[in-house]
Motif scaffolding. Structure first.
Motif, PDB file in Angstrom:
ATOM      1  N   ILE A 164       0.867  -1.172   0.000  1.00  0.00           N
ATOM      2  CA  ILE A 164       0.000   0.000   0.000  1.00  0.00           C
ATOM      3  C   ILE A 164       0.903   1.220   0.000  1.00  0.00           C
ATOM      4  O   ILE A 164       1.827   1.308   0.814  1.00  0.00           O
ATOM      5  CB  ILE A 164      -0.922   0.015   1.240  1.00  0.00           C
ATOM      6  CG1 ILE A 164      -1.849  -1.191   1.215  1.00  0.00           C
ATOM      7  CG2 ILE A 164      -1.711   1.316   1.293  1.00  0.00           C
ATOM      8  CD1 ILE A 164      -2.685  -1.339   2.463  1.00  0.00           C
ATOM      9  N   GLN A 165       0.622   2.111  -0.912  1.00  0.00           N
ATOM     10  CA  GLN A 165       1.458   3.306  -1.029  1.00  0.00           C
ATOM     11  C   GLN A 165       0.570   4.540  -0.969  1.00  0.00           C
ATOM     12  O   GLN A 165      -0.424   4.635  -1.694  1.00  0.00           O
ATOM     13  CB  GLN A 165       2.225   3.266  -2.353  1.00  0.00           C
ATOM     14  CG  GLN A 165       3.176   4.404  -2.534  1.00  0.00           C
ATOM     15  CD  GLN A 165       3.961   4.258  -3.843  1.00  0.00           C
ATOM     16  OE1 GLN A 165       3.707   3.381  -4.646  1.00  0.00           O
ATOM     17  NE2 GLN A 165       4.894   5.147  -4.030  1.00  0.00           N
ATOM     18  N   ASP A 166       0.926   5.490  -0.126  1.00  0.00           N
ATOM     19  CA  ASP A 166       0.194   6.747  -0.014  1.00  0.00           C
ATOM     20  C   ASP A 166       0.637   7.658  -1.152  1.00  0.00           C
ATOM     21  O   ASP A 166       1.802   8.052  -1.235  1.00  0.00           O
ATOM     22  CB  ASP A 166       0.483   7.401   1.342  1.00  0.00           C
ATOM     23  CG  ASP A 166      -0.316   8.685   1.551  1.00  0.00           C
ATOM     24  OD1 ASP A 166      -1.020   9.121   0.612  1.00  0.00           O
ATOM     25  OD2 ASP A 166      -0.238   9.242   2.650  1.00  0.00           O
ATOM     26  N   ILE A 167      -0.296   7.991  -2.040  1.00  0.00           N
ATOM     27  CA  ILE A 167       0.034   8.848  -3.182  1.00  0.00           C
ATOM     28  C   ILE A 167      -0.598  10.227  -3.057  1.00  0.00           C
ATOM     29  O   ILE A 167      -0.720  10.950  -4.036  1.00  0.00           O
ATOM     30  CB  ILE A 167      -0.372   8.173  -4.513  1.00  0.00           C
ATOM     31  CG1 ILE A 167      -1.873   7.903  -4.549  1.00  0.00           C
ATOM     32  CG2 ILE A 167       0.428   6.901  -4.749  1.00  0.00           C
ATOM     33  CD1 ILE A 167      -2.385   7.505  -5.911  1.00  0.00           C
ATOM     34  N   THR A 168      -0.949  10.601  -1.843  1.00  0.00           N
ATOM     35  CA  THR A 168      -1.589  11.891  -1.616  1.00  0.00           C
ATOM     36  C   THR A 168      -0.741  13.046  -2.136  1.00  0.00           C
ATOM     37  O   THR A 168      -1.234  13.929  -2.832  1.00  0.00           O
ATOM     38  CB  THR A 168      -1.877  12.084  -0.108  1.00  0.00           C
ATOM     39  OG1 THR A 168      -2.663  10.985   0.344  1.00  0.00           O
ATOM     40  CG2 THR A 168      -2.608  13.378   0.148  1.00  0.00           C
ATOM     41  N   GLU A 169       0.541  13.037  -1.792  1.00  0.00           N
ATOM     42  CA  GLU A 169       1.421  14.133  -2.223  1.00  0.00           C
ATOM     43  C   GLU A 169       1.582  14.153  -3.735  1.00  0.00           C
ATOM     44  O   GLU A 169       1.632  15.219  -4.340  1.00  0.00           O
ATOM     45  CB  GLU A 169       2.781  14.044  -1.523  1.00  0.00           C
ATOM     46  CG  GLU A 169       2.729  14.404  -0.049  1.00  0.00           C
ATOM     47  CD  GLU A 169       2.132  15.787   0.223  1.00  0.00           C
ATOM     48  OE1 GLU A 169       2.484  16.747  -0.486  1.00  0.00           O
ATOM     49  OE2 GLU A 169       1.292  15.884   1.129  1.00  0.00           O
ATOM     50  N   GLN A 170       1.666  12.977  -4.352  1.00  0.00           N
ATOM     51  CA  GLN A 170       1.770  12.913  -5.809  1.00  0.00           C
ATOM     52  C   GLN A 170       0.523  13.490  -6.457  1.00  0.00           C
ATOM     53  O   GLN A 170       0.616  14.231  -7.429  1.00  0.00           O
ATOM     54  CB  GLN A 170       1.971  11.474  -6.273  1.00  0.00           C
ATOM     55  CG  GLN A 170       3.334  10.903  -5.939  1.00  0.00           C
ATOM     56  CD  GLN A 170       3.399   9.419  -6.253  1.00  0.00           C
ATOM     57  OE1 GLN A 170       2.592   8.642  -5.758  1.00  0.00           O
ATOM     58  NE2 GLN A 170       4.360   9.047  -7.084  1.00  0.00           N
ATOM     59  N   LYS A 171      -0.639  13.151  -5.920  1.00  0.00           N
ATOM     60  CA  LYS A 171      -1.889  13.691  -6.459  1.00  0.00           C
ATOM     61  C   LYS A 171      -1.940  15.204  -6.287  1.00  0.00           C
ATOM     62  O   LYS A 171      -2.354  15.924  -7.187  1.00  0.00           O
ATOM     63  CB  LYS A 171      -3.098  13.046  -5.767  1.00  0.00           C
ATOM     64  CG  LYS A 171      -3.431  11.688  -6.269  1.00  0.00           C
ATOM     65  CD  LYS A 171      -4.722  11.209  -5.617  1.00  0.00           C
ATOM     66  CE  LYS A 171      -5.251   9.979  -6.290  1.00  0.00           C
ATOM     67  NZ  LYS A 171      -6.545   9.575  -5.741  1.00  0.00           N
ATOM     68  N   ARG A 172      -1.541  15.681  -5.118  1.00  0.00           N
ATOM     69  CA  ARG A 172      -1.556  17.117  -4.851  1.00  0.00           C
ATOM     70  C   ARG A 172      -0.621  17.853  -5.822  1.00  0.00           C
ATOM     71  O   ARG A 172      -0.966  18.881  -6.379  1.00  0.00           O
ATOM     72  CB  ARG A 172      -1.168  17.396  -3.404  1.00  0.00           C
ATOM     73  CG  ARG A 172      -1.307  18.860  -3.033  1.00  0.00           C
ATOM     74  CD  ARG A 172      -1.072  19.103  -1.564  1.00  0.00           C
ATOM     75  NE  ARG A 172      -2.193  18.567  -0.817  1.00  0.00           N
ATOM     76  CZ  ARG A 172      -2.076  17.789   0.263  1.00  0.00           C
ATOM     77  NH1 ARG A 172      -0.901  17.464   0.721  1.00  0.00           N
ATOM     78  NH2 ARG A 172      -3.141  17.356   0.890  1.00  0.00           N
ATOM     79  N   ALA A 173       0.565  17.292  -6.045  1.00  0.00           N
ATOM     80  CA  ALA A 173       1.520  17.908  -6.974  1.00  0.00           C
ATOM     81  C   ALA A 173       0.964  17.920  -8.390  1.00  0.00           C
ATOM     82  O   ALA A 173       1.093  18.914  -9.113  1.00  0.00           O
ATOM     83  CB  ALA A 173       2.852  17.167  -6.923  1.00  0.00           C
ATOM     84  N   SER A 174       0.327  16.836  -8.780  1.00  0.00           N
ATOM     85  CA  SER A 174      -0.274  16.760 -10.114  1.00  0.00           C
ATOM     86  C   SER A 174      -1.397  17.775 -10.263  1.00  0.00           C
ATOM     87  O   SER A 174      -1.516  18.456 -11.290  1.00  0.00           O
ATOM     88  CB  SER A 174      -0.798  15.340 -10.354  1.00  0.00           C
ATOM     89  OG  SER A 174      -1.454  15.265 -11.585  1.00  0.00           O
ATOM     90  N   GLN A 175      -2.241  17.905  -9.233  1.00  0.00           N
ATOM     91  CA  GLN A 175      -3.332  18.881  -9.267  1.00  0.00           C
ATOM     92  C   GLN A 175      -2.787  20.303  -9.330  1.00  0.00           C
ATOM     93  O   GLN A 175      -3.325  21.149 -10.043  1.00  0.00           O
ATOM     94  CB  GLN A 175      -4.231  18.724  -8.038  1.00  0.00           C
ATOM     95  CG  GLN A 175      -5.057  17.473  -8.067  1.00  0.00           C
ATOM     96  CD  GLN A 175      -5.767  17.205  -6.745  1.00  0.00           C
ATOM     97  OE1 GLN A 175      -5.334  17.656  -5.686  1.00  0.00           O
ATOM     98  NE2 GLN A 175      -6.852  16.460  -6.805  1.00  0.00           N
ATOM     99  N   LEU A 176      -1.706  20.562  -8.600  1.00  0.00           N
ATOM    100  CA  LEU A 176      -1.096  21.888  -8.620  1.00  0.00           C
ATOM    101  C   LEU A 176      -0.563  22.213 -10.012  1.00  0.00           C
ATOM    102  O   LEU A 176      -0.788  23.300 -10.534  1.00  0.00           O
ATOM    103  CB  LEU A 176       0.021  21.992  -7.583  1.00  0.00           C
ATOM    104  CG  LEU A 176       0.805  23.297  -7.566  1.00  0.00           C
ATOM    105  CD1 LEU A 176      -0.110  24.493  -7.322  1.00  0.00           C
ATOM    106  CD2 LEU A 176       1.897  23.243  -6.522  1.00  0.00           C
TER     107      LEU A 176
END
Length: 175
Positions: free
Chosen positions: A21-33
């Motif tokens: 299980i990998q937390d991709i919250t920061e990756q998603k936030r960076a992509s949204q930014l």
């Protein structure tokens, strides 16, 4: 490939899974930014004037921060006052009261200092009085807008429902 591996007990029932299980919250936030910055750049390149550019910036910021209201102020270079250029989600009485701030006002001074400021529900309740208090604002974020090493205005985000501007949104907005 991170496919979960099932393990069954002697009766053939699912007992457990092995997997990653990998937390991709920061990756998603960076992509949204990045997407928001791209979309904003396109909107700004098509903006006919400063007011339409301010509205585009405000709309993008409201989406990023997921708050319900906000405004953009521009510093008048000659007189030093802070003038309202774009607004969303605020009552007419508050908008009329906050349409402009003189150069010696706490609001104009805070913007010229150039430091972002955030108020949670408690601090907002202490600071907002009169029409501002009646508006029901719970959280405030003020982000100065720099241009060529000087502050030219600020973005103000407000929430009538949340107790604070989310930390992840703060980082994105300041970027």
């Amino acid at each position: 490939r991170n496919t979960p591996v099932p393990h069954r007990d002697a009766a053939g029932r699912l007992a457990s899974f092995d997997g990653l299980i990998q937390d991709i919250t920061e990756q998603k936030r960076a992509s949204q930014l990045l997407r928001a910055q791209h979309d904003l750049a396109l909107l700004l390149s098509a903006a006919a004037d400063l007011r339409s550019g301010a509205r585009a910036c405000l709309d993008a910021a409201l989406r990023m921060a997921e708050v319900d209201s906000g405004c953009v102020y521009i510093l008048d270079e000659e007189e030093g006052r802070l003038d309202l250029y774009a607004v969303r989600g605020l009552g007419a009485d508050l908008v009329s009261q906050a349409a402009s701030f003189p150069p010696d006002s706490p609001e104009a001074r805070a913007v010229r200092e150039g430091n972002p400021a955030y108020w949670d529900a408690k601090k907002t309740a202490e600071r907002l009085t009169g029409e501002r208090g009646r508006e029901g604002i719970r959280a405030v974020g003020m982000i100065p807008i720099p241009h060529e090493r000087r502050i030219v205005g600020c973005l103000v985000l407000l929430s009538h429902t949340e107790d604070a501007i989310p930390v992840g949104a703060r980082e994105a907005l300041e970027t």
